[in-house]
Design an enzyme around this catalytic site. Structure first.
Site, PDB file in Angstrom:
ATOM      1  N   ASP A 219      35.026  35.988  46.361  1.00 19.25           N
ATOM      2  CA  ASP A 219      34.047  34.625  46.086  1.00 19.25           C
ATOM      3  C   ASP A 219      34.057  33.953  47.446  1.00 19.25           C
ATOM      4  OD1 ASP A 219      36.610  32.072  44.809  1.00 19.25           O
ATOM      5  OD2 ASP A 219      36.884  33.915  46.260  1.00 19.25           O
TER       6      ASP A 219
ATOM      7  N   ASP B  82      37.720  34.492  52.143  1.00 18.50           N
ATOM      8  CA  ASP B  82      37.227  35.868  51.687  1.00 18.50           C
ATOM      9  C   ASP B  82      36.537  36.295  53.090  1.00 18.50           C
ATOM     10  OD1 ASP B  82      37.113  33.605  49.487  1.00 18.50           O
ATOM     11  OD2 ASP B  82      37.253  35.614  48.462  1.00 18.50           O
TER      12      ASP B  82
ATOM     13  N   ASN C  37      35.060  29.933  44.529  1.00 20.27           N
ATOM     14  CA  ASN C  37      34.794  28.876  45.343  1.00 20.27           C
ATOM     15  C   ASN C  37      33.699  28.177  45.345  1.00 20.27           C
ATOM     16  OD1 ASN C  37      37.341  29.037  46.900  1.00 20.27           O
ATOM     17  ND2 ASN C  37      36.542  30.986  47.910  1.00 20.27           N
TER      18      ASN C  37
ATOM     19  N   THR D  79      40.080  38.895  45.858  1.00 19.89           N
ATOM     20  CA  THR D  79      40.405  37.638  46.495  1.00 19.89           C
ATOM     21  C   THR D  79      39.705  36.396  45.835  1.00 19.89           C
ATOM     22  OG1 THR D  79      38.477  37.912  48.029  1.00 19.89           O
ATOM     23  CG2 THR D  79      40.644  38.943  48.679  1.00 19.89           C
TER      24      THR D  79
ATOM     25  N   PHE E 125      44.127  28.258  42.612  1.00 15.56           N
ATOM     26  CA  PHE E 125      42.772  28.289  42.377  1.00 15.56           C
ATOM     27  C   PHE E 125      42.393  29.548  41.346  1.00 15.56           C
ATOM     28  CE2 PHE E 125      38.467  26.716  42.291  1.00 15.56           C
ATOM     29  CZ  PHE E 125      37.608  27.849  42.618  1.00 15.56           C
ATOM     30  N   ASN E 126      42.552  30.668  42.089  1.00 17.08           N
ATOM     31  CA  ASN E 126      42.202  32.163  41.427  1.00 17.08           C
ATOM     32  C   ASN E 126      42.373  32.109  39.849  1.00 17.08           C
ATOM     33  OD1 ASN E 126      40.335  32.524  43.781  1.00 17.08           O
ATOM     34  ND2 ASN E 126      41.983  33.740  44.784  1.00 17.08           N
TER      35      ASN E 126
ATOM     36  N   HIS F  90      44.527  32.701  53.136  1.00 13.14           N
ATOM     37  CA  HIS F  90      45.063  33.380  52.016  1.00 13.14           C
ATOM     38  C   HIS F  90      44.475  34.799  51.842  1.00 13.14           C
ATOM     39  CE1 HIS F  90      46.005  29.381  50.290  1.00 13.14           C
ATOM     40  NE2 HIS F  90      44.925  29.005  50.844  1.00 13.14           N
ATOM     41  N   ASP F  91      43.247  35.073  51.735  1.00 16.86           N
ATOM     42  CA  ASP F  91      42.549  36.350  51.178  1.00 16.86           C
ATOM     43  C   ASP F  91      43.048  37.555  52.063  1.00 16.86           C
ATOM     44  OD1 ASP F  91      39.930  34.566  49.789  1.00 16.86           O
ATOM     45  OD2 ASP F  91      41.886  34.920  48.860  1.00 16.86           O
TER      46      ASP F  91
HETATM   47  O1  RIB Z   1      44.088  29.586  46.104  1.00 13.21           O
HETATM   48  C1  RIB Z   1      43.386  30.534  47.308  1.00 13.21           C
HETATM   49  C2  RIB Z   1      42.463  31.080  46.796  1.00 13.21           C
HETATM   50  O2  RIB Z   1      41.230  30.481  46.138  1.00 13.21           O
HETATM   51  C3  RIB Z   1      41.390  32.008  47.757  1.00 13.21           C
HETATM   52  O3  RIB Z   1      41.292  32.987  47.323  1.00 13.21           O
HETATM   53  C4  RIB Z   1      40.421  30.958  48.148  1.00 13.21           C
HETATM   54  O4  RIB Z   1      39.352  31.653  48.897  1.00 13.21           O
HETATM   55  C5  RIB Z   1      40.077  30.580  46.893  1.00 13.21           C
HETATM   56  O5  RIB Z   1      39.139  31.361  46.083  1.00 13.21           O
HETATM   57 CA    CA Z   2      38.691  33.697  47.510  1.00 16.13          CA
END
Ligand code: RIB
Ligand code: CA
Length: 310
Positions: free
Chosen positions: A11, A16, A38, A123, A163-164, A240-241
């Site tokens: 996303d 990403d 996102n 991701t 978040f994801n 993160h990703d």
């Molecule tokens: O919490 C971090 C995740 O949420 C990452 O994948 C970032 O791109 C968002 O999608």
């Molecule tokens: Ca992401």
């Protein structure tokens, strides 16, 4: 050693975007699938197309889920990634690369049938992957494995929800409950917060002699500024990703433990929480949970991938 075939389900999203350039360098990237997360699907897909074009990749982009399984609207992360989802990046007004289909789920299923040992690196929210499992019960068992960025023993959207997973807890529960006998590598916030975008990293990438280096420095600088504005400090921002890609391609950089991870889908305070069983006496688990990473080495691999881009 042969590169592992991967579909990146994402996303974009700043991190990403780094996962994409990394996967293009260290994996056999066979496709990119997009979904809402996102920001909305149109933006995440345009960002993926722009990146594929800029990176001169011969890789199809298939768009997928426009929202979570339940269809219930959830907050996006435009406050972090900007309205476009990739604030700080400017693509050509008209892209020459176009979306190959709007059936990312069908493409995931077809590619799993066609490519031996295919891994899905997810991701973003797990909506596309969950729908592939629901549409084709044999999908997961055909995969080499799934590498996930998501979850954590703490949250970033709420005190307990990442978040994801928070975006689509039902999808995360489907994927983590699939029990298909394939490896599931999971990089939660506990891991990803060890890999940081710093001013030094931005400067290092900006100084690269290729075209993509300064381009990436532009969007990473915007990402860092947005995170700092939100956290109100000079904190660095977690990358993160890319960790989900590295968990697959560079396992020697990680300490992983089998753990049982489940997803809260109904709690009024805890919806989207991943419940990670870290009791020392519990054995086994449904995922390989990433505990530690050699962050300097990981960042070296990431910078090398950005440097290898056009
Ligand atoms: O919490 C971090 C995740 O949420 C990452 O994948 C970032 O791109 C968002 O999608
Ligand atoms: Ca992401």
């Amino acid at each position: 050693m042969a590169k592992i075939p991967v579909v990146l389900d994402c996303d974009p999203g700043h991190d990403d975007a780094v996962a994409l350039v990394l996967a293009a360098s260290v994996c056999d990237l066979v496709a990119v699938t997009t979904l809402a997360g996102n920001v909305g699907l149109a933006h995440t897909t345009r960002n993926a197309l722009g990146l594929v074009q800029l990176l001169e990749l011969d890789v199809p982009v298939h768009s997928g889920a426009a929202g979570p399984l339940t269809g219930v609207g959830v907050a996006d992360a435009s406050h972090v990634h900007g309205e476009s989802g990739l604030e700080g990046a400017t693509f050509p007004a008209t892209l020459s690369v176009t979306v190959s289909s709007d059936d990312a789920v069908g493409h995931l299923i077809d590619t799993a049938r066609a490519v031996d040992g295919l891994w899905v690196v997810a991701t973003g929210p797990l909506t596309n992957v969950a729908q592939a499992m629901q549409r084709d019960p044999g999908f997961a068992a055909r995969l080499g494995g799934i590498a996930i960025m998501g979850g954590g023993t703490f949250g970033n959207v709420t005190p307990v929800a990442e978040f994801n997973v928070h975006y689509d807890p039902e999808a995360a529960a489907v994927v983590l409950g699939s029990d298909a006998g394939i490896p599931v590598l999971m990089c939660g916030l506990d891991l990803t917060h060890q890999v940081l975008v710093s001013d030094e990293l931005v400067a290092q990438v900006a100084a690269l002699p290729n075209r993509f280096g300064p381009f990436a420095a532009g969007f990473l600088g915007a990402y860092l500024a947005n995170v700092r504005a939100r956290t109100g400090s000079d904190h660095d921002a977690a990358l993160h990703d890319p960790c989900a890609v590295l968990a697959l391609t560079h396992p020697e950089l990680f300490e992983m433990r089998a753990r049982h991870v489940s997803v809260e889908t109904t709690g009024s305070l805890t919806r989207g929480m991943t419940v990670v069983d870290r009791r020392p006496w519990t054995k086994g688990g449904n995922v390989q949970w990433a505990e530690r990473i050699d962050a300097p080495a990981a960042l070296d691999v990431i910078v090398a991938a950005i440097a290898a881009a056009p």
